[in-house]
Design an enzyme around this catalytic site. Structure first.
Site, short mmCIF file in Angstrom:
data_model
loop_
_atom_site.label_atom_id
_atom_site.label_comp_id
_atom_site.label_asym_id
_atom_site.label_seq_id
_atom_site.Cartn_x
_atom_site.Cartn_y
_atom_site.Cartn_z
N PHE A 124 0.73 -1.24 -0.14
CA PHE A 124 0.03 -0.01 -0.02
C PHE A 124 0.99 1.19 0.08
CE2 PHE A 124 -2.53 3.55 1.81
CZ PHE A 124 -3.41 3.43 0.86
N LYS A 145 2.89 11.30 6.74
CA LYS A 145 1.93 11.25 8.11
C LYS A 145 2.62 11.98 9.05
CE LYS A 145 -0.13 6.82 6.58
NZ LYS A 145 -1.35 7.47 6.07
N ASP A 185 9.52 3.01 1.62
CA ASP A 185 8.37 3.68 2.09
C ASP A 185 8.45 3.72 3.44
OD1 ASP A 185 6.12 4.70 2.62
OD2 ASP A 185 5.11 3.82 0.82
#
Length: 404
Positions: free
Chosen positions: A145, A259, A230
């Site tokens: 993801f 984030k 990531d």
């Protein structure tokens, strides 16, 4: 409070009426938050064990981050990259130092940072490695993801993320996560990068086999391929280290961050790499109106400084041991398996008892917010400011719903 006095049903109905149904939220309408706790429109408090998918690593309304945002709001919030502002170099410098890299390219969202990493990897492949035009390939892992843009969903293996959004962008190969032999077989002279999550969050907090990423690093070195980590969800203290890839003793060529970099206040993302990689970009080839804006940089500097102390990494490591011990004790009592590192856990509920969604609904009834994924799995990711007592309380609520 009587049902007539409750504001939640009306607020939920309004949201249902006026918004696209791209999410299926729990029936909770949050009005206030502080630390590890949120309060809904009817005054009920919940322990937040999702933390904005790790965007709130430092808790809701961390005083230092709020103060930085307030101070910057009184000065300047946006200039665009057509000019340089006085927060920009400081943010990029301190984040580069935290990552141990030469350069930083700030963006806004995680997906934008991933898109940036893809473009940089391709440009590096053509301009440095010498791959023929339009032949560059990037290898990714199954169950990944990395975001929801049309390019990113082109290499997703999740039908919900991918189906009906084609035609898909070419240039990607998918290999099984954790399978070094499959990765080795997939690399060709046209491979420019391997893009992977050190821990797969959306897939259920999947931790790779020991030594896997050391093998990925070795293969990338052998074939002159970039390793792109990531760390949007796994990085910035979540797993007990600044970056989850540190658990593997590996340094990637490029970090992709997001984030928690915005402190739960503003969207902030970035890629960090050395000059021989990130330096391939030329003026006009990539950018963002809001990327690296003064407000984002002011908050981001404070986030980096919080991480530079090591306090939050230590809290995550120590409290993570407590969390995982409590969860592991539930295996065989309604829990099938527990995975994760630090203050991050994927918990597989016995599907004979309930789905992950039902587990989260029942936890919400008991004042704990979590998020399900893939059937009977729930994810737990409390803010790193959570206390030992709050952890124990949440685990106790999970145990209670399993006994219903």
């Amino acid at each position: 409070m009587t049902s007539v006095d409750m504001r939640t049903p009306e607020a939920l109905a309004d949201a249902e009426r006026w918004t696209a149904h791209n999410y299926h939220p729990l029936p909770v309408v949050i009005a206030e938050a502080e630390g590890a706790w949120v309060t809904d429109v009817d005054g009920r408090r919940y322990l937040d064990f999702l933390a904005g998918y790790s965007a709130l690593n430092f808790g809701h309304r961390h005083p230092g981050l709020i103060a930085a945002a307030h101070a910057q709001l009184d000065r300047v919030t946006l200039t665009s990259r057509a000019f340089v502002h006085d927060q920009f170099a400081e943010f990029c410098h301190e984040l580069a130092d935290l990552c141990g890299k030469d350069l930083v390219l700030p963006m806004n969202t995680g997906a934008e940072a991933v898109e940036t990493a893809i473009k940089v990897s391709r440009a590096w492949g053509y301009r440095v490695k010498g791959v023929a035009d339009n032949r560059a390939e990037i290898i990714v892992a199954s169950d990944n993801f990395h975001g929801r843009t049309t390019t990113i969903v082109s290499f997703s293996t999740d039908p919900d993320a991918r189906d009906d959004f084609g035609p898909y962008t070419p240039g990607f190969k998918v290999v099984p996560y954790g399978d070094l032999a499959a990765l080795a077989d997939a690399i060709t002279g046209e491979t420019v990068a391997v893009l992977m999550e050190p821990i797969q969050g959306e897939a259920g907090v999947l931790v790779p086999p020991t030594g896997y990423f050391a093998g990925v690093r070795a293969l990338c070195d052998e074939h002159n391929v970039l390793f792109v980590a990531d760390e949007i969800q796994s990085g910035l203290g979540r797993t007990g280290k600044t970056f989850a890839i540190e658990h593997e003793g590996v340094v990637p060529d490029m970090y992709v961050l997001g984030k928690a970099l915005g402190g739960g206040i503003v969207p902030v993302s970035a890629v960090a790499a050395d000059r021989d990689v990130l330096g391939v970009l030329k003026p006009g080839e990539h950018g963002s109106t809001f990327g690296g804006n003064p407000l984002a940089c002011a908050v981001g500097v404070e986030v980096v400084r919080l991480l530079a102390t090591g306090e939050f990494q230590r809290r995550s490591a120590e409290l993570g041991d407590r969390l995982h011990a409590g969860l592991t004790a539930l295996i065989g009592k309604g829990v099938v398996a527990v995975r994760g590192r630090g203050l991050w856990a994927g918990v597989d509920i016995d599907p004979a008892l309930m789905t992950g969604r039902q587990a989260c609904e029942r936890l919400a009834e008991r004042g704990v917010l979590a998020k399900d994924t893939h059937g009977s799995t729930i994810r737990l990711a409390p803010p790193l400011v959570v206390t030992a007592e709050e952890l124990d309380h949440a685990v106790a609520q999970l145990e209670a719903i399993l006994q219903r």
